[in-house]
Design a protein around this motif. Structure first.
Motif, short mmCIF file in Angstrom:
data_model
loop_
_atom_site.label_atom_id
_atom_site.label_comp_id
_atom_site.label_asym_id
_atom_site.label_seq_id
_atom_site.Cartn_x
_atom_site.Cartn_y
_atom_site.Cartn_z
N HIS A 129 73.43 81.80 22.11
CA HIS A 129 73.88 80.50 22.47
C HIS A 129 74.74 79.79 21.40
N HIS A 185 64.36 74.88 29.79
CA HIS A 185 64.70 73.46 30.40
C HIS A 185 65.69 73.51 31.51
N HIS A 239 71.35 68.83 20.81
CA HIS A 239 71.23 70.06 20.06
C HIS A 239 70.68 69.58 18.65
N ASP A 292 73.05 75.31 32.24
CA ASP A 292 73.35 76.38 31.88
C ASP A 292 71.99 77.63 31.63
N HIS A 293 70.92 76.87 32.04
CA HIS A 293 69.77 77.86 31.88
C HIS A 293 69.02 78.06 32.98
N ASP A 336 67.27 75.90 23.86
CA ASP A 336 68.03 74.90 23.19
C ASP A 336 67.02 73.99 22.40
ZN LIG Z 1 72.09 75.54 26.61
#
Ligand SMILES: [Zn+2]
Ligand SMILES: [Zn+2]
Length: 510
Positions: A458, A81, A432, A85-86, A198
């Motif tokens: 993670h 996604h 999340h 941070d990805h 995530d």
């Molecule tokens: Zn993440």
């Protein structure tokens, strides 16, 4: 035809280059498949380390970890996604002259360009001595982006390697997926790896929750599970509760004669807040309330949300599946009465002065969800937050080491003063999956009967340990590993061995 797999016990190596060792950001896992040419393999995500995660205890900047080791010989980079941070380190690969394919679904691809351009812009603005990449590297990167459809087996890896990836929408944010990687040997025996990415919510505004999707999830047995654990120790909060939390906080601020500042992440959270305010106007948000949006990237992304197809933009609002009855209603969900959009930096500075002691009801929604970058900084450092009646309402996850985290944990320390606007973290806003029951309801939609190895990633170490205990309590017999950063995990059938990854002596950044 060349078969790389002699038995279902063929070796698979997974190397963690981020999002591990108790760190939440920097997600990056390289997977090497036995038999492929020298070090070739794939990468799932290549994200930026943020906040305190960015430096090791010895001061090494993890974002500069050698791209040569991470990306050399890769065939594909798979993106779960758009969150930075990805994705935030991907342009380093193309800056280094490599040319791997990047695979992402259309809804992820749509948002990647503005998100990565913004990341380059932030680096340029901060005059960092060593920038990771610039906007030209971002342009170069996007040339290698290949859009894939969800629920389709896409060939990855070397030609004829019989490795496929299937993207499975999971309700985290718009365009988010888990990814199932299937490997097959000559006897059609398989070894399947599920990267959860995530994980999202059962019900989710904008993209729809995972409950809409689970019926379509494949039933192939999962042998290796790479699972995130960010909110595993937090119990879920209902949509209604989080909506009420926010609206009550806003009304409390007004009652005390001040106004709220909402610093928000520009992707998904910004649009989610607009939708919530839209559906609350005339009720808990009075029509005469002035709403100011000071979030240039958020507005750019909003335009893209408005252009999504009806299949991409869900009719779900909170827990209600068919809240929007037609396209007009659906695309009208972001409209707000009494709205002013701030464009230039100068207008932003002026608004800070104007609203510092504003006697009417107002809401400022500003970019920079962790108070680090973006327009929220103008208010946090400016006149607005000198007024003790005003309140900063954070709705986003605050990464350790960010300004937002410091503010949330030490109320009233704005700019080092002991007086000033109050800071509140509003509970319940997370994309999340939360807590054991929600998490396992999602995971157990997959066929886990042949699970051999589980990598818990993670999440803080406390969350990872709690998840490991829960797997054990539920009777899972698989090897459970909590990977460290820069650790290699060699998986051969039911055995899994870990060792520190040895960086090559290859010099420079490649
Ligand atoms: Zn993440
Ligand atoms: Zn995310």
């Amino acid at each position: 035809m060349k078969n790389y797999y002699k038995s279902p016990s063929s070796k698979i190596e997974i190397i963690s280059f981020g999002g591990d060792g108790g760190l939440v950001s920097g997600s990056c896992h390289r997977v090497n498949f036995e038999g492929s040419d020298k070090g070739s393999g794939i990468c799932v995500d290549y994200g930026l380390f943020q906040g305190r995660d960015e430096r090791s205890a010895r001061g090494e900047r993890w974002n500069f970890t050698r791209v040569g080791d991470i990306a050399h010989g890769l065939t594909d980079i798979l993106i779960t996604h758009t969150h930075i941070d990805h994705t935030g380190r991907i342009p380093m690969v193309y800056k280094a002259g490599l040319t791997q394919r990047i695979l992402a679904t259309e809804t992820t691809a749509i948002f990647m360009k503005p998100m990565l351009q913004n990341s380059a812009l932030i680096q340029a603005r901060e005059h960092l001595p060593n920038r990771l990449y610039d906007e030209f590297d971002v342009d170069k990167t996007l040339r290698y982006l290949k859009v894939v459809k969800p629920y389709v087996k896409v060939p990855i890896g070397q030609k004829n390697s019989q490795i496929t990836a299937e993207f499975l929408p999971n309700g985290h944010v718009m365009g988010a997926n888990s990814i199932l990687i299937r490997t097959t040997n000559g006897d059609h025996q398989e070894q399947n790896i599920l990267f959860t990415g995530d994980m999202g919510k059962p019900q989710q505004s904008l993209c729809g929750g995972y409950l809409d999707q689970v019926a379509k999830y494949p039933h192939d047995p999962i042998h290796i599970l790479v699972v995130e654990s960010t909110s595993f120790t937090r119990e879920p909060i209902s949509f209604e509760e989080k909506r009420t939390n926010l609206l009550n906080e806003i009304n409390n601020v007004w009652r005390n004669g001040g106004n709220p500042l909402l610093p928000v992440l520009s992707f998904h959270r910004f649009q989610e807040i607009l939708e919530m305010l839209h559906n609350s106007q005339g009720e808990l948000i009075p029509d005469d309330c002035q709403i100011f949006i000071d979030a240039p990237l958020g507005m750019t992304l909003l335009d893209k949300f408005k252009k999504l197809s009806p299949e991409q933009l869900s009719n779900q609002y909170g827990d209600e599946a068919d809240f929007y009855k037609n396209e007009d209603e659906s695309f009208g969900r972001f409209n707000l009465k009494n709205l002013t959009v701030i464009n230039s930096h100068e207008d932003s500075i002026n608004l800070d002065k104007k609203l510092a002691g504003y006697p009417g009801k107002a809401i400022i929604i500003a970019s920079g969800g962790m108070g680090e970058h973006g327009r929220s900084v103008n208010y946090l450092r400016g006149y607005f937050c000198k007024n003790p009646k005003n309140v900063v309402l954070f709705t986003c996850f605050q990464a350790d080491g960010t300004k937002g985290a410091a503010l949330v944990h030490h109320e009233n320390v704005l700019n080092g003063r002991t007086k000033g606007a109050k800071v509140i973290k509003v509970d319940g806003f997370t994309s999340h999956i939360s807590g054991p029951s929600e998490t396992f309801a999602f995971l157990e939609r997959f066929n886990l009967t042949k699970l051999e190895t589980i990598l818990i990633t993670h999440g803080k170490n406390s969350a990872r340990s709690a998840m490991m205990t829960e797997f054990q309590n539920r009777g899972y017999k698989a090897n459970i590993i909590l990977p460290n950063l820069n650790q290699k995990i060699e998986i051969i059938g039911q055995s899994a061995n870990t060792s520190p990854y040895n960086f090559s002596s290859r010099s420079g950044r490649l």
